[in-house]
Design a protein around this motif. Structure first.
Motif, PDB file in Angstrom:
ATOM      1  N   ALA A  57      12.383   8.759  -6.534  1.00  0.00           N
ATOM      2  CA  ALA A  57      12.784   7.510  -5.892  1.00  0.00           C
ATOM      3  C   ALA A  57      11.946   7.257  -4.639  1.00  0.00           C
ATOM      4  N   ALA A  58      11.646   8.327  -3.914  1.00  0.00           N
ATOM      5  CA  ALA A  58      10.936   8.177  -2.635  1.00  0.00           C
ATOM      6  C   ALA A  58       9.461   7.833  -2.819  1.00  0.00           C
ATOM      7  N   ALA A  59       8.793   8.506  -3.725  1.00  0.00           N
ATOM      8  CA  ALA A  59       7.344   8.295  -3.887  1.00  0.00           C
ATOM      9  C   ALA A  59       7.003   6.848  -4.235  1.00  0.00           C
ATOM     10  N   PRO A  60       7.689   6.248  -5.212  1.00  0.00           N
ATOM     11  CA  PRO A  60       7.353   4.849  -5.523  1.00  0.00           C
ATOM     12  C   PRO A  60       7.644   3.895  -4.367  1.00  0.00           C
ATOM     13  N   LEU A  61       8.668   4.194  -3.593  1.00  0.00           N
ATOM     14  CA  LEU A  61       8.971   3.321  -2.459  1.00  0.00           C
ATOM     15  C   LEU A  61       7.895   3.438  -1.383  1.00  0.00           C
ATOM     16  N   LEU A  62       7.368   4.642  -1.184  1.00  0.00           N
ATOM     17  CA  LEU A  62       6.269   4.797  -0.226  1.00  0.00           C
ATOM     18  C   LEU A  62       5.013   4.085  -0.733  1.00  0.00           C
ATOM     19  N   LEU A  63       4.746   4.207  -2.033  1.00  0.00           N
ATOM     20  CA  LEU A  63       3.607   3.484  -2.601  1.00  0.00           C
ATOM     21  C   LEU A  63       3.817   1.973  -2.516  1.00  0.00           C
ATOM     22  N   ALA A  64       5.075   1.549  -2.598  1.00  0.00           N
ATOM     23  CA  ALA A  64       5.371   0.112  -2.512  1.00  0.00           C
ATOM     24  C   ALA A  64       5.002  -0.434  -1.137  1.00  0.00           C
ATOM     25  N   LEU A  65       5.134   0.376  -0.102  1.00  0.00           N
ATOM     26  CA  LEU A  65       4.718  -0.075   1.235  1.00  0.00           C
ATOM     27  C   LEU A  65       3.211  -0.346   1.259  1.00  0.00           C
ATOM     28  N   VAL A  66       2.448   0.543   0.638  1.00  0.00           N
ATOM     29  CA  VAL A  66       0.995   0.334   0.546  1.00  0.00           C
ATOM     30  C   VAL A  66       0.713  -0.913  -0.297  1.00  0.00           C
ATOM     31  N   GLN A  67       1.469  -1.067  -1.383  1.00  0.00           N
ATOM     32  CA  GLN A  67       1.280  -2.223  -2.262  1.00  0.00           C
ATOM     33  C   GLN A  67       1.584  -3.524  -1.513  1.00  0.00           C
ATOM     34  N   LEU A  68       2.598  -3.524  -0.664  1.00  0.00           N
ATOM     35  CA  LEU A  68       2.910  -4.723   0.121  1.00  0.00           C
ATOM     36  C   LEU A  68       1.760  -5.070   1.063  1.00  0.00           C
ATOM     37  N   TRP A  69       1.167  -4.056   1.690  1.00  0.00           N
ATOM     38  CA  TRP A  69       0.023  -4.292   2.569  1.00  0.00           C
ATOM     39  C   TRP A  69      -1.135  -4.884   1.756  1.00  0.00           C
ATOM     40  N   LEU A  70      -1.382  -4.313   0.571  1.00  0.00           N
ATOM     41  CA  LEU A  70      -2.450  -4.841  -0.280  1.00  0.00           C
ATOM     42  C   LEU A  70      -2.163  -6.273  -0.710  1.00  0.00           C
ATOM     43  N   LEU A  71      -0.902  -6.577  -1.003  1.00  0.00           N
ATOM     44  CA  LEU A  71      -0.548  -7.945  -1.384  1.00  0.00           C
ATOM     45  C   LEU A  71      -0.861  -8.922  -0.252  1.00  0.00           C
ATOM     46  N   LEU A  72      -0.572  -8.514   0.966  1.00  0.00           N
ATOM     47  CA  LEU A  72      -0.895  -9.364   2.115  1.00  0.00           C
ATOM     48  C   LEU A  72      -2.401  -9.579   2.211  1.00  0.00           C
ATOM     49  N   ARG A  73      -3.178  -8.490   2.115  1.00  0.00           N
ATOM     50  CA  ARG A  73      -4.641  -8.606   2.176  1.00  0.00           C
ATOM     51  C   ARG A  73      -5.186  -9.467   1.046  1.00  0.00           C
ATOM     52  N   VAL A  74      -4.653  -9.275  -0.159  1.00  0.00           N
ATOM     53  CA  VAL A  74      -5.106 -10.042  -1.319  1.00  0.00           C
ATOM     54  C   VAL A  74      -4.812 -11.524  -1.119  1.00  0.00           C
ATOM     55  N   ALA A  75      -3.617 -11.839  -0.607  1.00  0.00           N
ATOM     56  CA  ALA A  75      -3.251 -13.243  -0.386  1.00  0.00           C
ATOM     57  C   ALA A  75      -4.180 -13.894   0.639  1.00  0.00           C
ATOM     58  N   ILE A  76      -4.473 -13.181   1.712  1.00  0.00           N
ATOM     59  CA  ILE A  76      -5.374 -13.723   2.736  1.00  0.00           C
ATOM     60  C   ILE A  76      -6.774 -13.908   2.155  1.00  0.00           C
ATOM     61  N   ASP A  77      -7.276 -12.883   1.498  1.00  0.00           N
ATOM     62  CA  ASP A  77      -8.628 -12.973   0.948  1.00  0.00           C
ATOM     63  C   ASP A  77      -8.731 -14.055  -0.119  1.00  0.00           C
ATOM     64  N   ARG A  78      -7.689 -14.232  -0.921  1.00  0.00           N
ATOM     65  CA  ARG A  78      -7.724 -15.281  -1.943  1.00  0.00           C
ATOM     66  C   ARG A  78      -7.896 -16.646  -1.297  1.00  0.00           C
ATOM     67  N   ARG A  79      -7.142 -16.895  -0.234  1.00  0.00           N
ATOM     68  CA  ARG A  79      -7.271 -18.182   0.462  1.00  0.00           C
ATOM     69  C   ARG A  79      -8.663 -18.339   1.055  1.00  0.00           C
ATOM     70  N   LEU A  80      -9.204 -17.268   1.625  1.00  0.00           N
ATOM     71  CA  LEU A  80     -10.543 -17.344   2.212  1.00  0.00           C
ATOM     72  C   LEU A  80     -11.605 -17.594   1.143  1.00  0.00           C
ATOM     73  N   PHE A  81     -11.505 -16.918   0.006  1.00  0.00           N
ATOM     74  CA  PHE A  81     -12.483 -17.144  -1.058  1.00  0.00           C
ATOM     75  C   PHE A  81     -12.316 -18.520  -1.686  1.00  0.00           C
ATOM     76  N   ASP A  82     -11.094 -19.035  -1.746  1.00  0.00           N
ATOM     77  CA  ASP A  82     -10.903 -20.423  -2.192  1.00  0.00           C
ATOM     78  C   ASP A  82     -11.647 -21.379  -1.254  1.00  0.00           C
ATOM     79  N   ALA A  83     -11.510 -21.152   0.045  1.00  0.00           N
ATOM     80  CA  ALA A  83     -12.182 -22.008   1.023  1.00  0.00           C
ATOM     81  C   ALA A  83     -13.704 -21.859   0.934  1.00  0.00           C
ATOM     82  N   LEU A  84     -14.174 -20.628   0.750  1.00  0.00           N
ATOM     83  CA  LEU A  84     -15.620 -20.413   0.604  1.00  0.00           C
ATOM     84  C   LEU A  84     -16.150 -21.115  -0.650  1.00  0.00           C
ATOM     85  N   ALA A  85     -15.383 -21.055  -1.736  1.00  0.00           N
ATOM     86  CA  ALA A  85     -15.793 -21.727  -2.971  1.00  0.00           C
ATOM     87  C   ALA A  85     -15.855 -23.231  -2.776  1.00  0.00           C
ATOM     88  N   ALA A  86     -14.854 -23.779  -2.100  1.00  0.00           N
ATOM     89  CA  ALA A  86     -14.836 -25.225  -1.859  1.00  0.00           C
ATOM     90  C   ALA A  86     -16.022 -25.639  -0.991  1.00  0.00           C
TER      91      ALA A  86
END
Length: 150
Positions: A57-86
């Motif tokens: 139970a603990a290991a996946p929850l700790l990995l989920a914290l890393v996954q949440l950080w990656l989701l934030l980075r991915v969301a930011i980068d997606r918006r930036l690459f959308d703007a760069l493409a435009a």
């Protein structure tokens, strides 16, 4: 009807195509990351409701914290690459210098990282996509392991 932004890209504008491709991959990574979070929650629920080792139970929850950080980075980068493409589609090239200035002012990069070409930035964004997929796969493995050990 809204025009497709890809229709306006000149065939010789490689930067626009790179930015569009990376933005698409980052959009997919958001879904992969969300799946990883779902697997983590399922694993935690399965481990808590059955006599399974608490580490499952603990290991996946700790990995989920890393996954949440990656989701934030991915969301930011997606918006930036959308703007760069435009920008690349409209003006012929993305304004990487202005992006670097903004990122430096936000404190998100150091001045030594400014000036990187778009392909190098694309490779960095794709590392986020691969990391998100690897974490989601690990989360799925934990979920399956918890089901087996129940």
């Amino acid at each position: 009807m809204r025009a497709d932004p890809v229709d306006s890209i000149r065939s010789d504008n490689t930067d626009a195509w790179i930015a569009h491709a990376v933005a698409g991959a980052l959009s997919g990574a958001m879904w992969i990351g969300l799946a990883g979070i779902v697997f983590a929650m399922a694993t935690a629920w399965l481990a808590v409701t059955a006599p399974a080792p608490r580490a499952l139970a603990a290991a996946p929850l700790l990995l989920a914290l890393v996954q949440l950080w990656l989701l934030l980075r991915v969301a930011i980068d997606r918006r930036l690459f959308d703007a760069l493409a435009a920008a690349a589609s409209h003006y012929g090239s993305p304004d990487l210098a202005a992006l670097d200035t903004a990122l430096i002012e936000l404190g998100w990069i150091t001045a030594s990282r400014a000036g990187r070409p778009l392909p190098e930035r694309a490779r960095g964004a794709m590392r986020l996509v691969r990391a998100s997929a690897a974490l989601a796969a690990a989360q799925l493995a934990f979920t399956l392991l918890t089901l087996i050990l129940r």
